[in-house]
Design an enzyme around this catalytic site. Structure first.
Site, PDB file in Angstrom:
ATOM      1  N   GLN A  25      14.929 -67.316 -15.611  1.00 37.64           N
ATOM      2  CA  GLN A  25      13.565 -67.778 -15.846  1.00 37.64           C
ATOM      3  C   GLN A  25      13.394 -69.222 -15.388  1.00 37.64           C
ATOM      4  OE1 GLN A  25      10.560 -66.203 -17.765  1.00 37.64           O
ATOM      5  NE2 GLN A  25      11.669 -64.862 -16.376  1.00 37.64           N
ATOM      6  N   HIS A 137      14.349 -74.984 -14.645  1.00 39.19           N
ATOM      7  CA  HIS A 137      15.058 -73.770 -15.027  1.00 39.19           C
ATOM      8  C   HIS A 137      15.103 -73.690 -16.547  1.00 39.19           C
ATOM      9  CE1 HIS A 137      17.976 -70.549 -15.172  1.00 39.19           C
ATOM     10  NE2 HIS A 137      17.934 -70.463 -13.850  1.00 39.19           N
ATOM     11  N   HIS A 138      14.888 -72.489 -17.083  1.00 36.89           N
ATOM     12  CA  HIS A 138      14.853 -72.313 -18.543  1.00 36.89           C
ATOM     13  C   HIS A 138      16.187 -72.666 -19.188  1.00 36.89           C
ATOM     14  CE1 HIS A 138      12.909 -71.149 -22.163  1.00 36.89           C
ATOM     15  NE2 HIS A 138      12.095 -70.270 -21.633  1.00 36.89           N
ATOM     16  N   ALA A 139      17.272 -72.641 -18.428  1.00 36.92           N
ATOM     17  CA  ALA A 139      18.571 -73.019 -18.981  1.00 36.92           C
ATOM     18  C   ALA A 139      18.616 -74.493 -19.370  1.00 36.92           C
ATOM     19  CB  ALA A 139      19.682 -72.720 -17.976  1.00 36.92           C
ATOM     20  N   ASN A 310      17.399 -74.899 -25.947  1.00 33.58           N
ATOM     21  CA  ASN A 310      16.648 -73.689 -26.267  1.00 33.58           C
ATOM     22  C   ASN A 310      16.898 -73.319 -27.725  1.00 33.58           C
ATOM     23  OD1 ASN A 310      15.442 -72.476 -23.644  1.00 33.58           O
ATOM     24  ND2 ASN A 310      17.500 -73.089 -23.036  1.00 33.58           N
TER      25      ASN A 310
END
Length: 433
Positions: A25, A137-139, A310
């Site tokens: 994602q 980047h979602h990371a 996250n």
């Protein structure tokens, strides 16, 4: 050896999930400004910002011989991350700036990964459209962390010495402590049990019935269109006051429920039974404080409650098809009733804890397969982030609006809403078919 270890940091469980091919994602944030973009000034601002000082924004994603992912600290070249576009991104001169930017972002959302030979973020300067598009980047972090970081680089329009605040005054304050009774505790246990069982079944085989808005495996590769729905928060509050104890999220979900019902009524007016269930997937912030966070607290590793990264759980949010002549307020009432039960349950913390457990015991590939199945077995994604409550400036340039979307999932419809200065923009990313 100590220096090498210090420059390497393992990815978090959620970070490892988001680098798997099925669940990769990228968050795309479009910030439109009122004055022409000064490319050199913007690049200089990025180079001196807190963003490029963060370890994850200065690190490459690497994999060890055993398949374990790490962040490896490197020297960054800002000119490789800040990408100017001096000409229009649309071939049609009749297309408005808003539509051109939406089309640009829609194309980015499909099969446009970030290069892995540099840290996983980019800034696109669309000079012809006076818009800046950030890609993260979602990371690197979730919506709360990244929006908090982004706005720490901005200043209030009425006072350039102050950073923006989240939403209305007190929006980020701690929620009031719950008062528990035996009946409320019994409902918490019951709702949690029911929703956990359903969540498990969704990961295995239980799926929504097929409709005109259904997605499925492979739909993440379909071409997309991106459109914007704008709402005045005062209008949403007016609707909110028509239903006792309702919230803005209840109104938003009522709008989505009503809109999808009307769309399905047009597409297949006789084929769908009244009350047909359509399930959405929503991400829920699990930090003690709601809304945007103090960036210094997010970066404080000793503060586990508001740490960077996250930290969110997932909720399954069902809506039900009703004929378009139904009372619109009824959609808000049904949304409120359902969301109240979800808030009382421990579904979101359960999904977070179990996700981490599965990552630890069975690895990221298995966890990615389960998450991919959950997405395939539901119909849409929806999220809502509280943005700044007042007008702001970025690099001294007044901001017109802030809009967010993400790279495609197997859902045919993805919706992300961000509020800014009394207006909420809902980005609707839909498969063209």
């Amino acid at each position: 050896m100590a220096a090498i270890v210090e420059r390497e940091e393992p990815l978090t469980p959620a970070g490892r999930l988001f680098v798997q091919p099925q669940m990769e994602q990228i968050i795309n944030v479009a910030i439109a400004v009122e004055s022409p973009l000064d490319v050199h000034a913007f690049k200089a601002e990025v180079e001196s910002s807190v963003m490029v000082k963060l370890p994850r924004f200065r690190s490459l994603l690497v994999r060890s011989s055993g398949g374990r992912e790490y962040w490896r600290r490197v020297q960054i070249d800002v000119s490789r991350h800040v990408i100017p576009h001096h000409h229009s991104v649309s071939d049609d001169p009749a297309v408005s700036d808003e539509d051109a930017v939406n089309d640009f972002m829609a194309d980015l959302c499909v099969s446009s990964p970030l290069p892995t030979d540099k840290p996983l973020w980019e800034v696109h300067l669309l000079a012809a459209h006076r818009t800046v598009v950030f890609r993260f980047h979602h990371a690197l972090g979730d919506g709360i962390s990244l929006m908090s970081l982004l706005l720490s680089c901005c200043r209030r329009a009425d006072d350039p010495t102050q950073t923006p605040t989240a939403g209305a005054a007190g929006a980020a304050a701690k929620p009031p402590r719950r008062r528990w009774s035996a009946w409320k505790l019994a409902k918490l246990i019951w709702y949690t049990l029911v929703y956990v069982v359903e969540f498990t079944l969704r990961a295995l085989w239980l799926s929504d019935e097929k409709t005109a808005v259904s997605g499925g495996a492979g739909v993440e590769l379909w071409p997309r269109r991106l459109a914007t729905a704008r709402f005045r928060l005062e209008d949403m509050k007016t609707v909110k006051r028509a239903v006792a104890d309702a919230t803005i999220n209840d109104v938003l979900f009522g709008i989505v429920s009503c809109g999808l019902s009307r769309y399905l009524d047009i597409k297949s007016p006789k084929a769908l039974p009244e009350g047909l269930r359509i399930t959405g997937l929503s991400m829920v912030n699990l930090r003690p404080q709601s809304g945007l966070q103090d960036i210094s607290k997010l970066l404080d590793k000793s503060n586990s409650g508001t740490r960077w990264g996250n930290k969110f759980g997932m909720l399954l949010l069902p809506i039900y098809y009703h004929k378009c002549d139904s009372n619109p307020i009824g959609f808000v009432k049904r949304a409120k009733s359902m969301i109240d039960k979800k808030k009382l349950s421990l579904e979101a913390p359960f999904s977070y804890k179990v996700g981490n457990l599965i990552m630890s015991l069975l690895g990221p590939k298995f966890a990615a397969v389960l998450n991919y199945r959950i997405v395939c077995n539901t119909t849409f994604t929806i999220s809502n982030i509280i943005g700044p409550g007042e007008k702001i400036r970025i690099v001294g340039n007044p901001v017109k609006h802030i809009r967010v979307t993400s790279s495609c999932l197997p859902h045919a419809i993805t919706m992300h809403m961000v509020s800014y200065a009394g207006v909420a923009d809902l980005q609707i990313l839909a498969a063209k078919k």
